[in-house]
Write a protein that holds these residues in place. Structure first.
Motif, PDB file in Angstrom:
ATOM      1  N   VAL A  33      46.968 -17.984 -28.667  1.00  0.00           N
ATOM      2  CA  VAL A  33      48.070 -18.831 -28.579  1.00  0.00           C
ATOM      3  C   VAL A  33      49.061 -18.876 -27.733  1.00  0.00           C
ATOM      4  CG1 VAL A  33      49.913 -19.670 -30.276  1.00  0.00           C
ATOM      5  CG2 VAL A  33      47.772 -19.451 -31.233  1.00  0.00           C
ATOM      6  N   TYR A  34      49.666 -17.665 -27.066  1.00  0.00           N
ATOM      7  CA  TYR A  34      50.809 -17.369 -26.467  1.00  0.00           C
ATOM      8  C   TYR A  34      50.266 -17.311 -24.798  1.00  0.00           C
ATOM      9  CZ  TYR A  34      52.500 -16.490 -30.910  1.00  0.00           C
ATOM     10  OH  TYR A  34      53.010 -16.481 -32.234  1.00  0.00           O
ATOM     11  N   ALA A  35      49.144 -17.607 -24.468  1.00  0.00           N
ATOM     12  CA  ALA A  35      48.491 -17.383 -23.310  1.00  0.00           C
ATOM     13  C   ALA A  35      49.441 -18.016 -22.219  1.00  0.00           C
ATOM     14  CB  ALA A  35      47.138 -17.796 -23.137  1.00  0.00           C
ATOM     15  N   ASN A  36      49.982 -19.131 -22.582  1.00  0.00           N
ATOM     16  CA  ASN A  36      50.702 -20.197 -21.443  1.00  0.00           C
ATOM     17  C   ASN A  36      52.389 -19.986 -21.921  1.00  0.00           C
ATOM     18  OD1 ASN A  36      48.445 -21.492 -20.053  1.00  0.00           O
ATOM     19  ND2 ASN A  36      47.815 -21.955 -21.996  1.00  0.00           N
ATOM     20  N   LEU A  39      56.944 -19.576 -26.018  1.00  0.00           N
ATOM     21  CA  LEU A  39      57.634 -20.727 -26.769  1.00  0.00           C
ATOM     22  C   LEU A  39      56.743 -21.962 -26.807  1.00  0.00           C
ATOM     23  CD1 LEU A  39      59.786 -21.908 -28.503  1.00  0.00           C
ATOM     24  CD2 LEU A  39      61.183 -22.372 -26.510  1.00  0.00           C
ATOM     25  N   PRO A  40      56.359 -22.341 -25.507  1.00  0.00           N
ATOM     26  CA  PRO A  40      55.291 -23.353 -25.595  1.00  0.00           C
ATOM     27  C   PRO A  40      53.863 -23.300 -26.420  1.00  0.00           C
ATOM     28  CG  PRO A  40      55.802 -23.252 -23.349  1.00  0.00           C
ATOM     29  CD  PRO A  40      56.376 -21.728 -24.299  1.00  0.00           C
ATOM     30  N   GLY A  41      53.420 -22.161 -26.329  1.00  0.00           N
ATOM     31  CA  GLY A  41      52.379 -21.774 -27.423  1.00  0.00           C
ATOM     32  C   GLY A  41      52.742 -22.141 -28.754  1.00  0.00           C
ATOM     33  N   LEU A  42      53.909 -21.326 -29.155  1.00  0.00           N
ATOM     34  CA  LEU A  42      54.074 -21.488 -30.518  1.00  0.00           C
ATOM     35  C   LEU A  42      54.598 -22.928 -30.891  1.00  0.00           C
ATOM     36  CD1 LEU A  42      55.138 -19.993 -33.313  1.00  0.00           C
ATOM     37  CD2 LEU A  42      57.315 -19.732 -32.121  1.00  0.00           C
ATOM     38  N   LYS A  43      55.252 -23.657 -30.256  1.00  0.00           N
ATOM     39  CA  LYS A  43      55.736 -25.040 -30.690  1.00  0.00           C
ATOM     40  C   LYS A  43      54.439 -25.934 -30.744  1.00  0.00           C
ATOM     41  CE  LYS A  43      59.003 -27.295 -30.515  1.00  0.00           C
ATOM     42  NZ  LYS A  43      59.904 -27.620 -31.505  1.00  0.00           N
ATOM     43  N   CYS A  44      53.167 -25.609 -29.881  1.00  0.00           N
ATOM     44  CA  CYS A  44      52.170 -26.427 -29.813  1.00  0.00           C
ATOM     45  C   CYS A  44      51.183 -26.204 -31.017  1.00  0.00           C
ATOM     46  CB  CYS A  44      51.207 -25.887 -28.925  1.00  0.00           C
ATOM     47  SG  CYS A  44      49.665 -26.724 -28.620  1.00  0.00           S
ATOM     48  N   ALA A  45      51.103 -24.634 -31.505  1.00  0.00           N
ATOM     49  CA  ALA A  45      50.526 -24.160 -32.788  1.00  0.00           C
ATOM     50  C   ALA A  45      51.467 -24.869 -34.107  1.00  0.00           C
ATOM     51  CB  ALA A  45      50.598 -22.781 -32.617  1.00  0.00           C
ATOM     52  N   LEU A  46      52.517 -24.829 -34.163  1.00  0.00           N
ATOM     53  CA  LEU A  46      53.321 -25.378 -35.120  1.00  0.00           C
ATOM     54  C   LEU A  46      53.086 -27.016 -35.133  1.00  0.00           C
ATOM     55  CD1 LEU A  46      56.655 -23.359 -34.914  1.00  0.00           C
ATOM     56  CD2 LEU A  46      54.874 -23.208 -36.717  1.00  0.00           C
ATOM     57  N   GLU A  47      53.125 -27.718 -33.930  1.00  0.00           N
ATOM     58  CA  GLU A  47      52.645 -28.870 -34.082  1.00  0.00           C
ATOM     59  C   GLU A  47      51.510 -29.351 -34.608  1.00  0.00           C
ATOM     60  OE1 GLU A  47      53.039 -32.948 -31.377  1.00  0.00           O
ATOM     61  OE2 GLU A  47      52.395 -31.143 -30.282  1.00  0.00           O
ATOM     62  N   LEU A  48      50.416 -28.421 -34.237  1.00  0.00           N
ATOM     63  CA  LEU A  48      48.929 -28.561 -34.794  1.00  0.00           C
ATOM     64  C   LEU A  48      49.020 -28.272 -36.250  1.00  0.00           C
ATOM     65  CD1 LEU A  48      47.170 -26.874 -31.654  1.00  0.00           C
ATOM     66  CD2 LEU A  48      47.248 -29.454 -32.229  1.00  0.00           C
ATOM     67  N   ALA A  70      42.867 -24.857 -26.092  1.00  0.00           N
ATOM     68  CA  ALA A  70      43.040 -23.380 -26.085  1.00  0.00           C
ATOM     69  C   ALA A  70      43.597 -22.955 -27.364  1.00  0.00           C
ATOM     70  CB  ALA A  70      43.276 -22.789 -24.911  1.00  0.00           C
ATOM     71  N   VAL A  71      44.658 -23.489 -27.581  1.00  0.00           N
ATOM     72  CA  VAL A  71      45.668 -22.984 -28.582  1.00  0.00           C
ATOM     73  C   VAL A  71      45.025 -23.460 -29.938  1.00  0.00           C
ATOM     74  CG1 VAL A  71      47.768 -23.506 -30.029  1.00  0.00           C
ATOM     75  CG2 VAL A  71      47.876 -22.806 -27.560  1.00  0.00           C
ATOM     76  N   ALA A  72      44.420 -24.780 -30.130  1.00  0.00           N
ATOM     77  CA  ALA A  72      43.685 -25.234 -31.343  1.00  0.00           C
ATOM     78  C   ALA A  72      42.514 -24.431 -31.654  1.00  0.00           C
ATOM     79  CB  ALA A  72      43.289 -26.688 -31.015  1.00  0.00           C
ATOM     80  N   ASP A  73      41.708 -23.872 -30.508  1.00  0.00           N
ATOM     81  CA  ASP A  73      40.515 -23.029 -30.708  1.00  0.00           C
ATOM     82  C   ASP A  73      40.895 -21.663 -31.165  1.00  0.00           C
ATOM     83  OD1 ASP A  73      38.980 -24.946 -29.569  1.00  0.00           O
ATOM     84  OD2 ASP A  73      38.704 -24.050 -27.497  1.00  0.00           O
ATOM     85  N   ALA A  74      42.023 -21.020 -30.607  1.00  0.00           N
ATOM     86  CA  ALA A  74      42.594 -19.964 -31.118  1.00  0.00           C
ATOM     87  C   ALA A  74      42.842 -19.953 -32.766  1.00  0.00           C
ATOM     88  CB  ALA A  74      43.735 -19.392 -30.421  1.00  0.00           C
ATOM     89  N   LEU A  75      43.716 -21.229 -32.802  1.00  0.00           N
ATOM     90  CA  LEU A  75      43.837 -21.417 -34.469  1.00  0.00           C
ATOM     91  C   LEU A  75      42.615 -21.513 -35.491  1.00  0.00           C
ATOM     92  CD1 LEU A  75      46.949 -23.649 -34.107  1.00  0.00           C
ATOM     93  CD2 LEU A  75      47.084 -21.229 -34.499  1.00  0.00           C
ATOM     94  N   ARG A  76      41.838 -22.286 -34.932  1.00  0.00           N
ATOM     95  CA  ARG A  76      40.295 -22.405 -35.638  1.00  0.00           C
ATOM     96  C   ARG A  76      39.604 -21.022 -35.508  1.00  0.00           C
ATOM     97  NH1 ARG A  76      39.286 -26.378 -31.646  1.00  0.00           N
ATOM     98  NH2 ARG A  76      39.755 -28.371 -32.254  1.00  0.00           N
ATOM     99  N   ALA A  77      39.713 -20.096 -34.558  1.00  0.00           N
ATOM    100  CA  ALA A  77      38.814 -18.938 -34.620  1.00  0.00           C
ATOM    101  C   ALA A  77      39.521 -17.966 -35.874  1.00  0.00           C
ATOM    102  CB  ALA A  77      39.199 -18.285 -33.322  1.00  0.00           C
ATOM    103  N   VAL A  78      40.892 -18.075 -35.988  1.00  0.00           N
ATOM    104  CA  VAL A  78      41.215 -17.243 -37.137  1.00  0.00           C
ATOM    105  C   VAL A  78      41.400 -17.845 -38.537  1.00  0.00           C
ATOM    106  CG1 VAL A  78      42.202 -15.803 -35.347  1.00  0.00           C
ATOM    107  CG2 VAL A  78      43.597 -17.276 -36.425  1.00  0.00           C
TER     108      VAL A  78
END
Length: 86
Positions: A33-36, A39-48, A70-78
């Motif tokens: 989630v934090y690969a990019n 903060l951008p990864g966290l905000k994206c994950a929270l939005e998703l 990629a963030v969505a895939d990480a969230l799906r994976a776990v």
């Protein structure tokens, strides 16, 4: 996703190495989630997850389509959230 880290701690504390290894793999996947950037990864994950908008204050910019996926895939994976299939 604090529950994941709490479960990992408990498994390690209890000496359940198989469960700790399984949870560690989930932590590694979740870390993408934090690969990019944190903060951008966290905000994206929270939005998703439907918790907030993904808007960021300057100098940050929202993630691109591929980065968001990629963030969505990480969230799906776990299993943090259930997202529609691609």
């Amino acid at each position: 996703y604090p529950e994941l880290f709490a479960k990992l701690y408990e498994a390690a504390k209890d000496g359940d190495s198989a469960e700790a290894a399984r949870l560690h793999e989930m932590v590694v996947k979740f870390g993408k989630v934090y690969a990019n950037g944190y903060l951008p990864g966290l905000k994206c994950a929270l939005e998703l997850a439907g918790l907030c908008l993904g808007a960021l204050a300057e100098p940050f910019t929202p993630l691109s389509g591929a980065e968001r996926e990629a963030v969505a895939d990480a969230l799906r994976a776990v299993g943090v959230i259930q997202l529609q299939e691609k």
